[in-house]
Design a protein around this motif. Sequence first.
Motif, mmCIF file in Angstrom:
data_model
loop_
_atom_site.group_PDB
_atom_site.id
_atom_site.type_symbol
_atom_site.label_atom_id
_atom_site.label_comp_id
_atom_site.label_asym_id
_atom_site.label_seq_id
_atom_site.Cartn_x
_atom_site.Cartn_y
_atom_site.Cartn_z
ATOM 1 N N LYS A 167 0.832 -1.223 0.000
ATOM 2 C CA LYS A 167 0.000 0.000 0.000
ATOM 3 C C LYS A 167 0.855 1.256 0.000
ATOM 4 C CE LYS A 167 -4.630 -1.064 1.513
ATOM 5 N NZ LYS A 167 -4.729 -2.308 2.306
ATOM 6 N N ASN A 168 2.053 1.150 0.630
ATOM 7 C CA ASN A 168 2.914 2.344 0.698
ATOM 8 C C ASN A 168 3.651 2.604 -0.625
ATOM 9 O OD1 ASN A 168 4.951 0.495 0.534
ATOM 10 N ND2 ASN A 168 5.821 0.898 2.561
ATOM 11 N N GLY A 169 3.328 1.814 -1.672
ATOM 12 C CA GLY A 169 3.896 2.090 -2.993
ATOM 13 C C GLY A 169 5.236 1.415 -3.247
ATOM 14 N N THR A 170 5.745 0.635 -2.295
ATOM 15 C CA THR A 170 7.010 -0.078 -2.529
ATOM 16 C C THR A 170 6.696 -1.555 -2.801
ATOM 17 O OG1 THR A 170 7.296 -0.710 -0.216
ATOM 18 C CG2 THR A 170 8.195 1.438 -0.877
ATOM 19 N N SER A 188 11.126 -11.524 -13.848
ATOM 20 C CA SER A 188 11.158 -10.437 -14.823
ATOM 21 C C SER A 188 10.850 -9.124 -14.094
ATOM 22 C CB SER A 188 10.105 -10.734 -15.896
ATOM 23 O OG SER A 188 10.170 -9.837 -16.945
ATOM 24 N N VAL A 189 11.864 -8.276 -13.959
ATOM 25 C CA VAL A 189 11.648 -7.037 -13.199
ATOM 26 C C VAL A 189 12.008 -5.804 -14.020
ATOM 27 C CG1 VAL A 189 11.874 -7.751 -10.781
ATOM 28 C CG2 VAL A 189 13.926 -7.332 -12.118
ATOM 29 N N THR A 190 11.274 -4.746 -13.750
ATOM 30 C CA THR A 190 11.606 -3.464 -14.344
ATOM 31 C C THR A 190 12.616 -2.785 -13.412
ATOM 32 O OG1 THR A 190 10.613 -1.519 -15.368
ATOM 33 C CG2 THR A 190 9.810 -2.066 -13.177
ATOM 34 N N HIS A 191 13.531 -2.017 -13.985
ATOM 35 C CA HIS A 191 14.518 -1.317 -13.151
ATOM 36 C C HIS A 191 13.859 -0.100 -12.498
ATOM 37 C CE1 HIS A 191 19.060 -0.048 -12.969
ATOM 38 N NE2 HIS A 191 18.539 -0.285 -11.795
ATOM 39 N N VAL A 192 13.237 0.720 -13.347
ATOM 40 C CA VAL A 192 12.509 1.903 -12.855
ATOM 41 C C VAL A 192 11.096 1.820 -13.417
ATOM 42 C CG1 VAL A 192 12.347 4.418 -12.979
ATOM 43 C CG2 VAL A 192 14.593 3.330 -12.698
ATOM 44 N N CYS A 193 10.117 1.942 -12.541
ATOM 45 C CA CYS A 193 8.720 1.799 -12.965
ATOM 46 C C CYS A 193 8.264 3.023 -13.770
ATOM 47 C CB CYS A 193 7.833 1.610 -11.738
ATOM 48 S SG CYS A 193 6.089 1.571 -12.143
ATOM 49 N N TYR A 194 7.658 2.775 -14.929
ATOM 50 C CA TYR A 194 7.223 3.869 -15.818
ATOM 51 C C TYR A 194 6.038 4.638 -15.249
ATOM 52 C CZ TYR A 194 3.026 1.333 -17.192
ATOM 53 O OH TYR A 194 1.799 0.727 -17.172
ATOM 54 N N ARG A 195 5.359 4.069 -14.228
ATOM 55 C CA ARG A 195 4.151 4.715 -13.691
ATOM 56 C C ARG A 195 4.404 5.540 -12.457
ATOM 57 N NH1 ARG A 195 0.864 0.504 -11.704
ATOM 58 N NH2 ARG A 195 2.095 -1.155 -12.606
ATOM 59 N N ASN A 196 5.468 5.159 -11.696
ATOM 60 C CA ASN A 196 5.677 5.888 -10.434
ATOM 61 C C ASN A 196 7.139 6.253 -10.177
ATOM 62 O OD1 ASN A 196 6.940 3.588 -9.527
ATOM 63 N ND2 ASN A 196 5.170 2.828 -8.417
ATOM 64 N N GLY A 197 8.046 5.850 -11.064
ATOM 65 C CA GLY A 197 9.449 6.254 -10.927
ATOM 66 C C GLY A 197 10.240 5.474 -9.893
ATOM 67 N N ALA A 198 9.620 4.470 -9.257
ATOM 68 C CA ALA A 198 10.325 3.704 -8.212
ATOM 69 C C ALA A 198 11.392 2.803 -8.830
ATOM 70 C CB ALA A 198 9.327 2.852 -7.442
ATOM 71 N N THR A 348 6.317 8.826 -5.975
ATOM 72 C CA THR A 348 7.666 8.270 -6.170
ATOM 73 C C THR A 348 8.357 8.162 -4.809
ATOM 74 O OG1 THR A 348 7.698 9.476 -8.242
ATOM 75 C CG2 THR A 348 9.808 8.613 -7.486
ATOM 76 N N PRO A 349 9.107 7.057 -4.578
ATOM 77 C CA PRO A 349 9.807 6.966 -3.288
ATOM 78 C C PRO A 349 10.712 8.169 -3.040
ATOM 79 C CG PRO A 349 9.938 4.889 -4.472
ATOM 80 C CD PRO A 349 9.310 5.872 -5.411
ATOM 81 N N ARG A 350 10.841 8.547 -1.787
ATOM 82 C CA ARG A 350 11.639 9.729 -1.414
ATOM 83 C C ARG A 350 13.136 9.435 -1.472
ATOM 84 N NH1 ARG A 350 8.853 14.613 0.137
ATOM 85 N NH2 ARG A 350 6.743 13.975 -0.317
#
Length: 415
Positions: A167-170, A188-198, A348-350
């Motif tokens: 829920k906290n976006g991580t 299969s993982v994305t490095h940086v998420c296109y939707r939230n920048g994480a 986006t994570p801080r």
Amino acid sequence: MPVCPQAAPYNWYVATKGTETRHDPYVLDGARPLQYGPLPDRIRHRFPIFKERVYINSCSQGALSDAVRAAYQQYLDDWDEKGAPWEYWVERQEAARTAFASLVNADPDEVAVTASLSAGVSALASGLRFASRSKVVLTDWEFPTIGQIWHAQEARGARVVHVPAAKNGTIPHEHFERAIDDDTLLVSVTHVCYRNGAMVDVPKVVELAHERGALVLLDAFQSVGSLPIDVRALGVDFLGAGALKYLLGSAGLGFFYCRRELVERVWPTQTGWFADENIFAMDHTDYSPARTAARFQAGTPPVPSIYAGIAGIRLMQEIGIAETREHVLELNSHLIAGLDDLRAKIVTPRRPKRRGALVCVKSKDAKALVSALGREGIVTSERDGNLRLSAHCYNSVEDVDAVLASLQRHRDLLA
Ligand SMILES: Cc1ncc(COP(=O)(O)O)c(C=O)c1O
């Protein structure tokens, strides 16, 4: 003289092989040299869009540089002057392979030059068997193409499992621990998420996956060019990327890395003649995939995009990717502080280590917000109800201030 390689007999290649001696046109023909000094001042003049607009949308597409424009012109000139210089164009594909390999610390024979990220990942998927291990684990942060490619393999026996975000976006590491097991073939993982920048902690996921006998594919489209990437340090087995965002190239060019030891363990059934062991053999009686990562390629290479891609990669390397990362982190702390002043909801994570170049802000109507900023000369984009602000080497503090001032005027559209 034949006009295209499809029509050309084998001898045509042999006859023309090695006859071209050319200078490399990519770096400076029609382009101004780099200057010294801090970012962005020393390079901003190479991107004409900044005369007209505040461009802060590199997560969609990098800004057009003079070098990339000159590369396209060079492609047309070569076509005009030489008719069909296929020998040289095939050599340009090799130059693109080498350029990308040097960017991610791979060897050129571990890199396929493709027309998209999807093409390389699909070739991989088509070559895997889901027999002794059947599970593919992917995160809920993946770009649609990744989910679609893996779900398509369900028809071939794959079992696809999603790692949910909290829920906290991580995505807590325990979620990976729960999903990856001894039936997992690939994570299969994305490095940086296109939707939230994480940004995913890739080495940690790789360690867990390898411990449990699974391979790891990294989608680096939203990170490559914006931060240094080293496939050996990350430990990934496969990596897909494209040239049009932070690498400053254009649409139509992708890259696929496969760790050398794995190349001959994958037998792509989605293929084409540029994946053959000897593309010049013109042999339609057999399938002998290259013993290198070229086996993940397919048909005729995307030649114009290769010209642009080489120019973009070289330009980013001249500008400096590590310096770009530092510059953008500074811009983004300024941006985040300004967004906090506006009481905007940042998704986006801080922590700088957990985000890429992209900062995303929740909006009540993201499409309307992008249009409102656009009317004020600021180019951004949106996904999933979030405004996406993606600074790169060419952006300045003034750009960020212009965005913040405009957001203040349109505060009603922020959540
Ligand atoms: C993270 C990510 N992966 C994959 C893609 C799609 O790549 P392609 O269209 O080259 O297959 C994109 C495109 O925006 C992306 O952002």
